[in-house]
Design an enzyme around this catalytic site. Structure first.
Site, PDB file in Angstrom:
ATOM      1  CB  CYS A 108     -16.904   8.092 -31.775  1.00  0.00           C
ATOM      2  SG  CYS A 108     -16.517   9.167 -30.386  1.00  0.00           S
ATOM      3  CG  HIS A 401     -21.061   8.538 -27.698  1.00  0.00           C
ATOM      4  ND1 HIS A 401     -20.783   7.453 -28.505  1.00  0.00           N
ATOM      5  CD2 HIS A 401     -20.052   9.436 -27.919  1.00  0.00           C
ATOM      6  CE1 HIS A 401     -19.666   7.690 -29.183  1.00  0.00           C
ATOM      7  NE2 HIS A 401     -19.204   8.873 -28.832  1.00  0.00           N
ATOM      8  CB  CYS A 431     -18.410  12.724 -36.381  1.00  0.00           C
ATOM      9  SG  CYS A 431     -19.282  12.991 -34.819  1.00  0.00           S
TER      10      CYS A 431
END
Length: 445
Positions: A108, A401, A431
């Site tokens: 990510c 996301h 994160c």
């Protein structure tokens, strides 16, 4: 070093200060709408969305395409048909073929990493103008076959006679060819991201009520920002669908009508008996792309380009995945401020990626926990981040996301908010899988 301690890869302030020979400007930041996977973008690919973003960046900023030195792009789910997506963005967009490109995967944090590499190359004088960003189209995830099916197909392709092929066919088990979806579990721990987030919620005593409240605010803030037109500058409209007849110009997962009461009725999805994480307080599966155009300050002055802001510094840490997989921002936020001689009050806009509401709250709680700050950060307690400075226009729970694109979205979003507030500094923290945390410090002036 204790396994529970972060391993800070970029925390040496002396090394950082020596690298800042030239400011790196963000001259463009755009993205596609972020949409629910397996919906309106089901006919799109990582390449098609990335091309729209990259070409729009060039068009909006008005830079000469031939001035672009490199394209660096992130994608998390491997694209077998686009082995080096960044280079194909260059070739299929009509950019000069002399522009190099490479693709990376840092989970990510991928598009944050593309921005860091681009900024470093500019500071070193190797490049003056770089396309950086990322994408994820889960609607187009490659589905691999089993190992047995792969070995069978390989042997068939190498067979030299009909008799040999016939013999191989006789050994086939139809079950070999059942689709094998991509693994969702962490390879090191065997647990999914959601299961790790549940562990964090229990360890940090984060209640379901607090998680639902944060998720509710994410939707309300994102809805208000959309209604006010604050996202128009960053979102490029997309014609999509099989015949390109569907027009999408907004994120389609924001729920302005939601209520905390409605969220409280949702069932847990990872720990169905005692869990607190639901579809309502976690980020959804998302398709989308986001990109940045970074330039040296000298190039900006020479071409008289408008500037959204400047890259100040990056930091990456690794944490023990067996402890708190997604706690990285609690390490990177205090550390990057310390490295740059800033206080938390100096930051006007904070963006903490909302993988899960419980993960965000765990990070916030850790930073105001004296024991955590002393033992893990070797610092005094960091304290609270003011609510009115945090995720002001909502976060991934509402907006979505796309794994490879989120970092680039957050950079553009944070800088636009800071400029609108007449603020100076913004801080983005994300994160990532594998126990990685990353932050970038940004400046508008």
């Amino acid at each position: 070093m204790d396994n529970n301690e972060s391993q800070d890869r970029y925390g040496d302030s002396k090394r950082n200060s020596n690298a800042k020979s030239e400011r790196v400007a963000v001259v463009g930041a755009v993205r596609s709408p972020f949409v629910k996977s397996f919906g309106v973008f089901e006919n799109e690919t990582a390449l098609s969305l990335s091309l729209r973003v990259a070409t729009e960046l060039i068009a909006r900023t008005g830079v000469q395409a031939s001035d672009v030195d490199e394209c660096i792009w992130g994608v998390v789910i491997p694209q077998t048909k686009n082995a080096n997506l960044a280079r194909e963005i260059v070739l299929f967009s009509g950019l000069p073929t002399s522009i190099a490109g490479f693709t990376l995967n840092k989970a990510c944090d991928s598009s944050l990493q593309t921005a860091e590499i681009a900024a470093d190359r500019i500071r070193l004088g190797k490049n003056q103008l770089v396309l950086a960003g990322g994408v994820e189209v889960l609607s187009d995830v490659p589905i691999p076959f089993s190992d047995e099916a792969r070995r069978f197909l390989t042997k068939m392709s190498r067979a030299r006679s009909f008799k040999e092929r016939l013999s191989l066919i006789g050994s086939v088990n139809p079950k070999w060819f059942l689709p094998k979806p991509p693994a969702l579990a962490e390879p090191f721990t065997g647990l999914t991201m959601g299961e790790h987030a549940e562990i964090m919620c229990v360890k940090n005593n984060v209640s379901r009520e607090r998680q639902d409240e944060l998720a509710y605010k994410s939707h309300i803030n994102a809805a208000k920002a959309t209604e006010a037109g604050y996202l128009k500058d960053e979102i490029i409209p997309i014609w999509c669908g099989k015949d390109k007849t569907i027009f999408v110009d907004k994120d389609n997962m924001i729920r302005p009508e939601t209520t905390i009461e409605a969220m409280s009725k949702l069932k847990p999805v990872f720990d169905r008996k005692t869990g607190t994480i639901t579809a309502g307080n976690a980020s959804p599966l998302t398709d989308g792309a986001a990109g940045l155009l970074l330039a040296s300050e000298n190039y900006v002055k020479e071409k008289n380009l408008p500037v959204l802001g400047y890259i100040v510094d990056f930091i990456t840490v690794g944490v023990d995945p067996n402890d708190q997989l997604l706690i990285g921002p609690a390490y990177t936020i205090p550390k990057i401020l310390k490295n740059n001689n800033l206080r938390k009050e100096d930051i006007d806009v904070y963006e903490i990626h909302e993988a899960f509401a419980g993960q965000v709250l765990s990070c916030l709680d850790a930073m105001k926990n004296e024991k955590f700050c002393r033992e893990k950060l070797d610092m005094p307690v960091f304290g609270d981040i003011p609510v009115d400075k945090l995720n002001i226009q909502g976060g991934a729970i509402a907006i979505g996301h796309p794994f490879g694109a989120t970092g680039a979205r957050l950079i553009g979003n944070a800088l636009r908010i800071a400029k609108r507030k007449n603020g100076k500094y913004a801080l983005v923290s994300v994160c990532a899988a594998g126990g990685i945390g990353m932050s970038v410090l940004l400046e508008t002036k």
